[in-house]
Design a protein around this motif. Sequence first.
Motif, short mmCIF file in Angstrom:
data_model
loop_
_atom_site.label_atom_id
_atom_site.label_comp_id
_atom_site.label_asym_id
_atom_site.label_seq_id
_atom_site.Cartn_x
_atom_site.Cartn_y
_atom_site.Cartn_z
N ASN A 13 1.00 -1.17 -0.01
CA ASN A 13 0.11 0.27 -0.05
C ASN A 13 0.99 1.38 0.10
O ASN A 13 1.54 1.53 1.05
N LYS A 14 0.76 2.17 -1.25
CA LYS A 14 1.44 3.09 -1.10
C LYS A 14 0.92 4.43 -2.10
O LYS A 14 0.24 3.91 -2.93
N THR A 15 1.11 5.59 -1.60
CA THR A 15 0.38 6.57 -2.14
C THR A 15 1.49 7.30 -3.03
O THR A 15 2.46 7.75 -2.60
N PRO A 58 5.60 11.88 -15.44
CA PRO A 58 4.49 10.92 -15.37
C PRO A 58 4.45 9.59 -14.87
O PRO A 58 5.58 8.91 -14.67
N HIS A 59 3.55 9.10 -14.37
CA HIS A 59 3.42 7.69 -14.16
C HIS A 59 2.50 7.06 -14.92
O HIS A 59 1.62 7.48 -15.41
N LEU A 60 2.85 5.71 -15.58
CA LEU A 60 1.99 5.13 -16.43
C LEU A 60 1.84 3.64 -15.87
O LEU A 60 2.98 3.05 -15.50
N VAL A 61 0.51 3.14 -15.94
CA VAL A 61 0.15 2.01 -15.42
C VAL A 61 -0.01 1.10 -16.72
O VAL A 61 -1.19 1.33 -17.36
N ILE A 84 -2.47 -3.04 -12.75
CA ILE A 84 -3.77 -2.87 -13.27
C ILE A 84 -4.66 -1.63 -12.64
O ILE A 84 -4.72 -1.90 -11.51
N VAL A 85 -5.12 -0.61 -13.10
CA VAL A 85 -6.12 0.19 -12.28
C VAL A 85 -7.31 -0.45 -12.18
O VAL A 85 -7.93 -0.78 -13.24
N LYS A 86 -7.70 -0.43 -10.90
CA LYS A 86 -8.92 -1.33 -10.48
C LYS A 86 -10.15 -0.27 -10.34
O LYS A 86 -11.43 -0.59 -10.30
N LYS A 87 -9.72 1.02 -9.74
CA LYS A 87 -10.72 1.83 -9.43
C LYS A 87 -10.36 3.40 -9.61
O LYS A 87 -9.02 3.73 -9.34
N VAL A 88 -11.36 4.07 -10.11
CA VAL A 88 -11.05 5.86 -10.41
C VAL A 88 -12.22 6.55 -9.69
O VAL A 88 -13.07 6.00 -9.57
N ASP A 89 -11.49 7.56 -8.94
CA ASP A 89 -12.47 8.51 -8.53
C ASP A 89 -12.23 9.76 -9.38
O ASP A 89 -11.15 10.39 -8.82
N PHE A 90 -13.34 10.50 -10.10
CA PHE A 90 -13.05 11.52 -10.77
C PHE A 90 -13.70 12.57 -10.15
O PHE A 90 -13.81 13.86 -10.83
N ASP A 91 -14.37 12.39 -8.74
CA ASP A 91 -15.38 13.49 -8.34
C ASP A 91 -14.32 14.67 -7.57
O ASP A 91 -14.81 15.70 -7.29
N ILE A 92 -13.20 14.07 -7.17
CA ILE A 92 -12.34 15.22 -6.74
C ILE A 92 -11.07 15.54 -7.58
O ILE A 92 -10.58 14.40 -8.02
N THR A 141 -4.69 0.61 -7.83
CA THR A 141 -4.31 -0.46 -8.72
C THR A 141 -4.48 -1.81 -7.89
O THR A 141 -4.65 -1.75 -6.38
N ASP A 142 -4.46 -2.79 -8.70
CA ASP A 142 -4.33 -4.18 -8.05
C ASP A 142 -3.69 -4.47 -7.13
O ASP A 142 -3.77 -5.06 -6.00
N SER A 143 -2.06 -4.10 -6.99
CA SER A 143 -1.39 -4.23 -6.43
C SER A 143 -1.18 -3.49 -5.03
O SER A 143 -0.32 -3.40 -4.21
N GLY A 144 -2.13 -2.44 -4.86
CA GLY A 144 -2.21 -1.74 -3.78
C GLY A 144 -1.69 -0.17 -3.71
O GLY A 144 -1.71 0.56 -2.89
N LEU A 145 -1.29 0.22 -5.02
CA LEU A 145 -0.81 1.60 -5.39
C LEU A 145 -2.01 2.40 -5.43
O LEU A 145 -3.18 1.88 -5.73
N LYS A 146 -1.74 3.66 -4.68
CA LYS A 146 -3.17 4.66 -4.60
C LYS A 146 -2.30 5.91 -5.40
O LYS A 146 -1.31 6.32 -4.87
N PHE A 147 -2.83 6.33 -6.49
CA PHE A 147 -2.19 7.43 -7.18
C PHE A 147 -3.30 8.59 -6.83
O PHE A 147 -4.50 8.72 -7.06
#
Length: 314
Positions: A2-4, A32-35, A84-92, A99-105
């Motif tokens: 888990n890493k931000t 840039p970061h590329l997943v 793999i990006v599993k979830k995105v939040d565009f509201d904020i 991501t699948d491995s626990g990264l949070k961007f």
Amino acid sequence: MNKTIETDVLIIGSGPAGYTAAIYAARANLKPHLVSGLEPGGQLTITTDVENYPGFGDIIQGPWLMEQMKEQALKVGTEFHHDIVKKVDFDINPFIAETDSGLKFNSKSIIIATGAQARWLNIESENKFKGFGISACATCDGFFFKDQNIIVVGGGNSAVEEALYLTNFASKVTLVHRRDKLRAEKILQERLFKHPKIELIWDHTVDEFIGSEEPLSLNKIKLKNTKNNNEKIIDATGAFIAIGHDPSTSLFKDKIKMDNENYIITKSDSTETNIKGVFAAGDVKDKVFRQAVTAAGMGCMAALEAEKFIAENY
Ligand code: NAP
């Protein structure tokens, strides 16, 4: 893990659009970061000869071209994540992507370049023989059909290219198309019509794949005439489905504006989506041109637009 990670630009996808966006964003010092997704390199990694990507006098190989794009993106400063990006939040904003491995961007801008995937016929017997005679990738699986009779389904560039490629292995390739006209480029059609190992069956669709149970293997294909519904059965031990693509957008469902075929909608002459700071480039938003070079062009546009967005908003 888990890493931000705080970043200016997050690029999702690693085809020509994603890598080009990465090259431009890195050279604009946006770090840039590329997943990359599960299969880095996108659709070109499952093609062979590429003779229409400008800049190369000789025919090049799709996988090689993608390796070069990756190397270039890394050299100029892109952070690459095989994830793999599993979830995105565009509201904020900064937007969030997990991501699948626990990264949070936490990213000021996001470039969606997730591309498109091969379409299947979606008939029951197709599922049964997938991987046991049925494939959607001639370059991956063609080798297994040495000296066999196989069919290719479709009438576009992919179907014709796959049929031609498969003549390297198969004893006979039958192209089955649902109409009496191909939509593939004329130059490819000419090569197809001239090829001694290729036969065409017009106005037919696949009705059923038929084979043996133990071991599970395909040996016959039932075709249906689209004009009079007559059926016929042909002998074939392989079938390659090349009937187009669907955009890879399920991750963004209900989060971004898409059209009725689930392609992301962007403003005209722009990669800007309905969410400020989120851009889309390549096959994920383009159902018209769908070329490596047009995807790369859009990747460039997306990076320039992301750069402008950050300059104006931060
Ligand atoms: P495509 O051009 O959309 O062609 C799909 C083909 O499959 C069409 O002939 C279509 O028939 C047929 N089809 C669709 N659904 C079907 C179904 N359920 N049953 C039977 N047949 C079905 O797709 P593509 O060939 O994958 O090409 C995609 C894009 O990539 C195109 O823009 C193409 O130019 C590009 N591309 C370029 C190259 C190159 O430049 N070297 C190589 C590959 C692909 P209809 O014709 O009746 O609609």
